[in-house]
Design a protein around this motif. Sequence first.
Motif, PDB file in Angstrom:
ATOM      1  N   PRO A 108       0.826  -1.215   0.000  1.00 14.14           N
ATOM      2  CA  PRO A 108       0.000   0.000   0.000  1.00 14.14           C
ATOM      3  C   PRO A 108       0.856   1.259   0.000  1.00 14.14           C
ATOM      4  O   PRO A 108       1.975   1.272   0.546  1.00 14.14           O
ATOM      5  CB  PRO A 108      -0.803  -0.122   1.305  1.00 14.14           C
ATOM      6  N   GLU A 109       0.352   2.305  -0.585  1.00 18.79           N
ATOM      7  CA  GLU A 109       1.098   3.552  -0.687  1.00 18.79           C
ATOM      8  C   GLU A 109       1.504   4.075   0.686  1.00 18.79           C
ATOM      9  O   GLU A 109       2.586   4.638   0.845  1.00 18.79           O
ATOM     10  CB  GLU A 109       0.255   4.604  -1.419  1.00 18.79           C
ATOM     11  N   GLU A 111       2.557   2.475   3.067  1.00 16.32           N
ATOM     12  CA  GLU A 111       3.705   1.722   3.585  1.00 16.32           C
ATOM     13  C   GLU A 111       4.766   1.553   2.492  1.00 16.32           C
ATOM     14  O   GLU A 111       5.476   0.558   2.471  1.00 16.32           O
ATOM     15  CB  GLU A 111       3.251   0.359   4.091  1.00 16.32           C
ATOM     16  N   ARG A 112       4.876   2.530   1.633  1.00 14.48           N
ATOM     17  CA  ARG A 112       5.748   2.384   0.466  1.00 14.48           C
ATOM     18  C   ARG A 112       7.204   2.165   0.828  1.00 14.48           C
ATOM     19  O   ARG A 112       7.971   1.646   0.015  1.00 14.48           O
ATOM     20  CB  ARG A 112       5.618   3.598  -0.452  1.00 14.48           C
ATOM     21  N   HIS A 113       7.613   2.552   2.070  1.00 16.70           N
ATOM     22  CA  HIS A 113       9.005   2.294   2.477  1.00 16.70           C
ATOM     23  C   HIS A 113       9.321   0.798   2.478  1.00 16.70           C
ATOM     24  O   HIS A 113      10.481   0.404   2.358  1.00 16.70           O
ATOM     25  CB  HIS A 113       9.266   2.888   3.867  1.00 16.70           C
ATOM     26  N   LYS A 114       8.264  -0.030   2.601  1.00 18.12           N
ATOM     27  CA  LYS A 114       8.504  -1.471   2.621  1.00 18.12           C
ATOM     28  C   LYS A 114       8.792  -2.023   1.227  1.00 18.12           C
ATOM     29  O   LYS A 114       9.293  -3.136   1.098  1.00 18.12           O
ATOM     30  CB  LYS A 114       7.318  -2.186   3.251  1.00 18.12           C
ATOM     31  N   ARG A 115       8.470  -1.257   0.178  1.00 16.45           N
ATOM     32  CA  ARG A 115       8.819  -1.703  -1.167  1.00 16.45           C
ATOM     33  C   ARG A 115      10.328  -1.823  -1.303  1.00 16.45           C
ATOM     34  O   ARG A 115      10.836  -2.806  -1.846  1.00 16.45           O
ATOM     35  CB  ARG A 115       8.271  -0.722  -2.205  1.00 16.45           C
TER      36      ARG A 115
END
Length: 272
Positions: A108-109, A111-115
């Motif tokens: 999800p945007e 939590e984009r740091h997890k990308r």
Amino acid sequence: MVDQHTPRSLIVTLYGAYGRASGDPSVPVAELIRLLGAVGVDAPAVRSSVSRLKRRGLLVAERTAGGAAGYALSESARQVLDDGDRRIYGRAAPRLSDGWVLAVFSVPEAERHKRHQLRSQLARLGYGTAAPGVWIAPAHLEEETRHTLRRLALDPYVELFRGEHRGFTATPGAVARWWDLDAIAALHAEFLARHEPVLAGWTGRSGEPREAYRDYLLALDAWRHVPYVDPGLPAELLPPDWPGGRSAEVFGRLHEALRNTGEAYVRGGGAG
């Protein structure tokens, strides 16, 4: 570069090689200083690196059975090293018929740091990129992938699939696109240039435990990074002059020749 030998890397390598025996798992600080001194790391660098590894959750402060200050592996670090054993100390020759594991993730945007974390972890596991958001690896990496993603609480974002490559590019050509084979071959060549002469120097002779420990720890510290860059691709998908088999053989022979002799120095409290 496979021969960086940073103090932190050498400490992790030391625990991986000799710090998981039954009994007292905590290594006294004085012993860490002695053992790292044998490979050229001074005491301040050992203390600084241990502190960093503690902050990262890899080491935990723990008194030894004799009451001395020491450090032991955390449970998560032990899992990482246990998973690594299957790669570092020899894996079965992969077969093309075993197929592939695909990792597809959606974050999800908010939590984009997890990308970035997911991409970094999949790359570290040896995955190649088949397409944007689609990562691929030989099927034998599935179990370790599951352990890693669950340990890091990243598994809710990922779906894993097993399958075959059915075209349209011929599989050897696709593999050359998914992984940088030249860079992987260069790592193997670098390992061989440094450590094949070491093996030749030990052939047909025995040596002191301290010398065996030093040469083994440096070889293991260099080698343990290589199988995470080279995912273990089937031989029929690789160039005919691929150096991976030879470098794995060199490390295996160094392990057989030096590991147990080196342990005498580790357990000897200064002997050797």
